[in-house]
Design a protein around this motif. Structure first.
Motif, PDB file in Angstrom:
ATOM      1  N   LEU A   1      -7.214   0.310  -2.554  1.00 59.94           N
ATOM      2  CA  LEU A   1      -6.799  -0.941  -3.191  1.00 59.94           C
ATOM      3  C   LEU A   1      -7.527  -2.125  -2.567  1.00 59.94           C
ATOM      4  O   LEU A   1      -7.695  -2.203  -1.357  1.00 59.94           O
ATOM      5  CB  LEU A   1      -5.286  -1.119  -3.032  1.00 59.94           C
ATOM      6  CG  LEU A   1      -4.393  -0.191  -3.860  1.00 59.94           C
ATOM      7  CD1 LEU A   1      -2.937  -0.363  -3.467  1.00 59.94           C
ATOM      8  CD2 LEU A   1      -4.572  -0.469  -5.354  1.00 59.94           C
ATOM      9  N   SER A   2      -7.944  -3.046  -3.411  1.00 56.19           N
ATOM     10  CA  SER A   2      -8.651  -4.234  -2.930  1.00 56.19           C
ATOM     11  C   SER A   2      -7.659  -5.223  -2.332  1.00 56.19           C
ATOM     12  O   SER A   2      -6.456  -5.168  -2.617  1.00 56.19           O
ATOM     13  CB  SER A   2      -9.393  -4.900  -4.088  1.00 56.19           C
ATOM     14  OG  SER A   2      -8.461  -5.468  -5.008  1.00 56.19           O
TER      15      SER A   2
ATOM     16  N   ARG B   1       0.832  -1.202   0.000  1.00 54.09           N
ATOM     17  CA  ARG B   1       0.000   0.000   0.000  1.00 54.09           C
ATOM     18  C   ARG B   1       0.874   1.262   0.000  1.00 54.09           C
ATOM     19  O   ARG B   1       0.622   2.227  -0.727  1.00 54.09           O
ATOM     20  CB  ARG B   1      -0.923   0.009   1.227  1.00 54.09           C
ATOM     21  CG  ARG B   1      -2.087   0.987   1.102  1.00 54.09           C
ATOM     22  CD  ARG B   1      -2.927   0.999   2.371  1.00 54.09           C
ATOM     23  NE  ARG B   1      -3.547  -0.264   2.684  1.00 54.09           N
ATOM     24  CZ  ARG B   1      -4.699  -0.680   2.168  1.00 54.09           C
ATOM     25  NH1 ARG B   1      -5.327   0.063   1.288  1.00 54.09           N
ATOM     26  NH2 ARG B   1      -5.214  -1.843   2.532  1.00 54.09           N
TER      27      ARG B   1
ATOM     28  N   GLU C   1      -7.211  -8.227  -3.170  1.00 50.99           N
ATOM     29  CA  GLU C   1      -6.580  -8.964  -4.265  1.00 50.99           C
ATOM     30  C   GLU C   1      -5.454  -8.157  -4.897  1.00 50.99           C
ATOM     31  O   GLU C   1      -4.380  -8.699  -5.194  1.00 50.99           O
ATOM     32  CB  GLU C   1      -7.629  -9.321  -5.329  1.00 50.99           C
ATOM     33  CG  GLU C   1      -8.684 -10.317  -4.877  1.00 50.99           C
ATOM     34  CD  GLU C   1      -9.740  -9.698  -3.971  1.00 50.99           C
ATOM     35  OE1 GLU C   1      -9.826  -8.437  -3.920  1.00 50.99           O
ATOM     36  OE2 GLU C   1     -10.479 -10.456  -3.328  1.00 50.99           O
ATOM     37  N   GLU C   2      -5.686  -6.867  -5.111  1.00 55.55           N
ATOM     38  CA  GLU C   2      -4.648  -6.005  -5.687  1.00 55.55           C
ATOM     39  C   GLU C   2      -3.455  -5.903  -4.758  1.00 55.55           C
ATOM     40  O   GLU C   2      -2.303  -5.945  -5.203  1.00 55.55           O
ATOM     41  CB  GLU C   2      -5.223  -4.613  -5.967  1.00 55.55           C
ATOM     42  CG  GLU C   2      -6.229  -4.589  -7.114  1.00 55.55           C
ATOM     43  CD  GLU C   2      -6.939  -3.263  -7.234  1.00 55.55           C
ATOM     44  OE1 GLU C   2      -7.203  -2.827  -8.377  1.00 55.55           O
ATOM     45  OE2 GLU C   2      -7.238  -2.645  -6.178  1.00 55.55           O
TER      46      GLU C   2
ATOM     47  N   THR D   1      -1.437  -9.196  -4.889  1.00 56.20           N
ATOM     48  CA  THR D   1      -0.656  -9.308  -6.122  1.00 56.20           C
ATOM     49  C   THR D   1       0.593  -8.436  -6.053  1.00 56.20           C
ATOM     50  O   THR D   1       1.693  -8.870  -6.406  1.00 56.20           O
ATOM     51  CB  THR D   1      -1.506  -8.888  -7.334  1.00 56.20           C
ATOM     52  OG1 THR D   1      -2.620  -9.780  -7.451  1.00 56.20           O
ATOM     53  CG2 THR D   1      -0.690  -8.941  -8.616  1.00 56.20           C
ATOM     54  N   GLU D   2       0.427  -7.197  -5.584  1.00 57.05           N
ATOM     55  CA  GLU D   2       1.565  -6.287  -5.498  1.00 57.05           C
ATOM     56  C   GLU D   2       2.551  -6.744  -4.419  1.00 57.05           C
ATOM     57  O   GLU D   2       3.767  -6.651  -4.591  1.00 57.05           O
ATOM     58  CB  GLU D   2       1.084  -4.865  -5.189  1.00 57.05           C
ATOM     59  CG  GLU D   2       2.178  -3.821  -5.077  1.00 57.05           C
ATOM     60  CD  GLU D   2       2.980  -3.636  -6.349  1.00 57.05           C
ATOM     61  OE1 GLU D   2       4.005  -2.938  -6.301  1.00 57.05           O
ATOM     62  OE2 GLU D   2       2.594  -4.202  -7.400  1.00 57.05           O
TER      63      GLU D   2
ATOM     64  N   ALA E   1       2.460   1.819  -3.432  1.00 58.25           N
ATOM     65  CA  ALA E   1       1.546   1.766  -4.577  1.00 58.25           C
ATOM     66  C   ALA E   1       1.613   3.051  -5.394  1.00 58.25           C
ATOM     67  O   ALA E   1       1.827   4.143  -4.864  1.00 58.25           O
ATOM     68  CB  ALA E   1       0.119   1.531  -4.097  1.00 58.25           C
TER      69      ALA E   1
END
Length: 228
Positions: A176-177, A163, A179-180, A183-184, A166
């Motif tokens: 941000l979800s 986060r 899932e996002e 992934t990051e 990002a």
């Protein structure tokens, strides 16, 4: 900062927030996390004077944003996100402090706290001897330096780091979800491993691996739990 201490710190900040004591919540956040945030800015910007200016910008962003914080992450992660974006704005725009929208004089008593933190932490930084491993880390790309600092030195969770680093605005980062973020975080973990390998290679070339490597640079990651 140990997990227990961070949990207690977060609880104090959130309790003030939920009691609608926003000034107290912001003050606690700045008092408790301010010194490490300032060190983060010095490491990112490589310029203590510029970092001091950006720390003022960060303080203003904190003051303006505290009422809209929705606790989708820890207050600590939010603070780092604010600080990184304040630094990025400064780098891109080369702003002057006179151009700020909200003068620190209108954010009392945060301005006094911010000035004290800047002065005390700057003095500590001037008197500390930079380790040779820290000097080697400075040769890595900026994202890798930040990854090592946030994960090893600050022991932040991977989702928080995702986060903080990002792209987009602070608001985008807060939205941000899961899932996002996952992934990051996975991408950053791979980048982190490569950064550690580079650091070990640089240390070997400098003849430092024969010595005892500092725990915060070479082995602290192994102390972490697998995923957070």
């Amino acid at each position: 900062m140990t997990p227990a201490l961070e949990a207690d710190t977060e609880a104090r900040i959130k309790a003030a927030f939920e009691a609608a004591e926003l000034q107290l919540s912001a003050t606690l956040l700045l008092e408790l996390y301010g010194p490490e945030i300032f060190r983060f800015l010095v490491a990112k910007l490589h310029d203590p004077e510029l970092a001091a200016d950006v720390f003022g910008d960060f303080t203003e962003d904190l003051w303006r944003g505290i009422s809209g914080f929705r606790w989708v992450c820890s207050a600590r992660a939010w603070a780092y996100t604010l600080a990184r974006h304040a630094a990025s704005r400064s780098i891109k725009q080369q702003r002057k402090r006179a151009q700020r929208n909200v003068p620190l004089s209108r954010a009392e008593p945060l301005s006094q706290i911010a000035e004290r933190i800047r002065s005390q932490t700057s003095a500590q930084l001037r008197t500390e001897t930079r380790s040779r491993f820290a000097a080697l880390r400075g040769q890595l790309p900026e994202e890798e330096q930040l990854l090592l600092m946030l994960r090893v030195n600050r022991e932040l969770a991977w989702l928080d780091i995702a986060r903080i680093l990002a792209s987009g605005s602070v608001s985008d980062a807060m939205q941000l979800s899961p899932e996002e973020l996952s992934t990051e975080a996975a991408r950053l973990r791979k980048r982190f491993q490569k950064a550690k390998e580079k650091l070990r290679r640089l240390a070997a070339e400098a003849g430092l691996l024969a010595e005892s490597a500092p725990a915060d640079e070479m082995s602290a990651e192994e102390r972490h739990k697998p995923a957070r």
